[in-house]
Write a protein that holds these residues in place. Sequence first.
Motif, short mmCIF file in Angstrom:
data_model
loop_
_atom_site.label_atom_id
_atom_site.label_comp_id
_atom_site.label_asym_id
_atom_site.label_seq_id
_atom_site.Cartn_x
_atom_site.Cartn_y
_atom_site.Cartn_z
N GLU A 1 0.82 -0.66 -0.05
CA GLU A 1 -0.01 -0.03 -0.14
C GLU A 1 1.21 0.91 -0.01
OE1 GLU A 1 -3.20 0.63 -0.93
OE2 GLU A 1 -2.98 -2.28 -1.04
N GLU A 2 1.71 1.22 0.34
CA GLU A 2 2.82 2.14 0.90
C GLU A 2 3.27 2.28 -0.72
OE1 GLU A 2 6.26 3.90 3.60
OE2 GLU A 2 6.28 1.60 3.49
N ILE A 3 3.86 1.79 -1.38
CA ILE A 3 4.50 1.62 -2.73
C ILE A 3 3.28 1.96 -3.48
CG2 ILE A 3 4.94 0.29 -4.39
CD1 ILE A 3 6.45 -1.89 -2.95
N THR B 1 2.46 9.72 -7.59
CA THR B 1 2.56 10.25 -7.50
C THR B 1 3.80 10.97 -7.59
OG1 THR B 1 3.90 10.84 -4.82
CG2 THR B 1 1.83 12.05 -5.44
N ALA B 2 4.68 9.44 -8.25
CA ALA B 2 5.85 8.79 -9.17
C ALA B 2 5.96 10.13 -10.05
CB ALA B 2 6.25 7.79 -9.57
N GLU B 3 7.17 10.30 -10.51
CA GLU B 3 7.54 10.99 -11.81
C GLU B 3 8.26 10.65 -13.21
OE1 GLU B 3 8.58 15.51 -11.30
OE2 GLU B 3 8.59 15.22 -9.70
N CYS B 4 8.74 9.63 -12.09
CA CYS B 4 9.25 8.03 -13.45
C CYS B 4 9.26 7.35 -13.12
CB CYS B 4 11.08 8.22 -13.15
SG CYS B 4 11.97 7.55 -12.03
N ASP B 5 9.76 5.66 -13.90
CA ASP B 5 9.35 4.57 -13.47
C ASP B 5 10.26 3.79 -12.23
OD1 ASP B 5 7.64 2.31 -13.37
OD2 ASP B 5 9.46 1.41 -14.80
N GLY C 1 11.98 13.99 -10.78
CA GLY C 1 11.90 13.07 -11.67
C GLY C 1 12.49 12.81 -12.56
N LYS C 2 14.29 12.22 -12.03
CA LYS C 2 14.48 11.35 -12.24
C LYS C 2 15.29 10.28 -11.44
CE LYS C 2 16.63 15.34 -15.90
NZ LYS C 2 17.83 15.73 -15.53
N PRO C 3 15.86 8.82 -12.32
CA PRO C 3 16.54 8.15 -11.61
C PRO C 3 17.93 8.10 -10.11
CG PRO C 3 16.15 7.57 -13.91
CD PRO C 3 15.91 8.54 -13.54
N VAL C 4 17.67 8.17 -9.17
CA VAL C 4 18.97 9.03 -8.05
C VAL C 4 19.88 7.51 -8.52
CG1 VAL C 4 19.93 8.60 -5.86
CG2 VAL C 4 17.40 9.18 -6.19
#
Length: 340
Positions: free
Chosen positions: A241-243, A249-253, A260-263
């Motif tokens: 549920e947390e995921i 509200t995620a900006e990328c996959d 908005g960018k992968p870390v």
Amino acid sequence: MAVGVTKDGRWFVQYRVVHRKSPKKKYFGKGTEAKKAAHERNAEINLMKKRGEEIRAGHIYLDELGQIYLDHEKARGRERKFLREVANRLNSSYLPALNHVPIHKLKADDFNVLALEYADLSPNSFNRYITYLNVIFNFGVEFEYIEKNPMAAWRKRVLKRENHRELNVDAEDIKAILDHSPLHVYKAIKLILNTGCRPGKTELLKIKYSDVDFHNKRIRIRGSKTARSDRYVPLRDEFLEEIKGWQATAECDHIVEYKGKPVQSYIKAFRTAVNNSGIGKKVVPYQLRHFFASSLIANKADIKAVASLMGHSGPAMLFKVYYHLIGDGEKEAIEKLSDI
């Protein structure tokens, strides 16, 4: 056997060796000196045949095999930190002790030089440095540069029992760190605590929302070696549920994202969160993976299930490191995680 030259001018010798199906080619580079070296090697091989000696693939020195291994691992995308450490070991330790003869002529006495050099190291460091060298030799066997690993039997005798993997953080410490973490660090911590994934580029930072199977309540952890080493870790309902909340509200996959960018790295932000938490301890992300394993094992989870969840090929590593905690199934193991 034959001496030849490639279209781009590189001289080589091609010959057959024992324990290898295809002919071996040894390259010597370009120019007059390379041509001379190729003919000298060809003459050496002819003399060996005349004497009835076996022509081995093992007529290779450690410096050559070590460089081949490093080039191969670099092409596979291994982290620079790992490559630098292995290269440093080669140049400062392995080569001075072992490069005086071809690999197939190395004996136990040669390796004993390393054991004496590493005698004052911790068991963990001692085993790591010995294992790096062992991996290089196993690579040589797999790709037919050498016939066998010359240190295999010796290594089994000298490896040391590693120290208990004692944790210096507890659930309250981790909660304090979470309370002072920015969102991307918070996500990273929760993923490690709930999956036991390796906390870097090889696993954690690869995880995407598309890897989460909400129907079957599990997550895919992409293997750090081959696609076959991918594994699926069951997830608890609360974490699923947390995921879902993050995904809304995620900006990328990629789950661990920033603006908005992968870390690519969260270490500095993690360190800041630890300092701001006020727990007064030095904590690194890998300790969260140890917390995952220790929590399961201390609560009598099946040791084979824990090994599978962590991506180990078997329970041997856990027995070495966590044997002081070891007293079903993967889903039962997950239910025993501390609630953080």
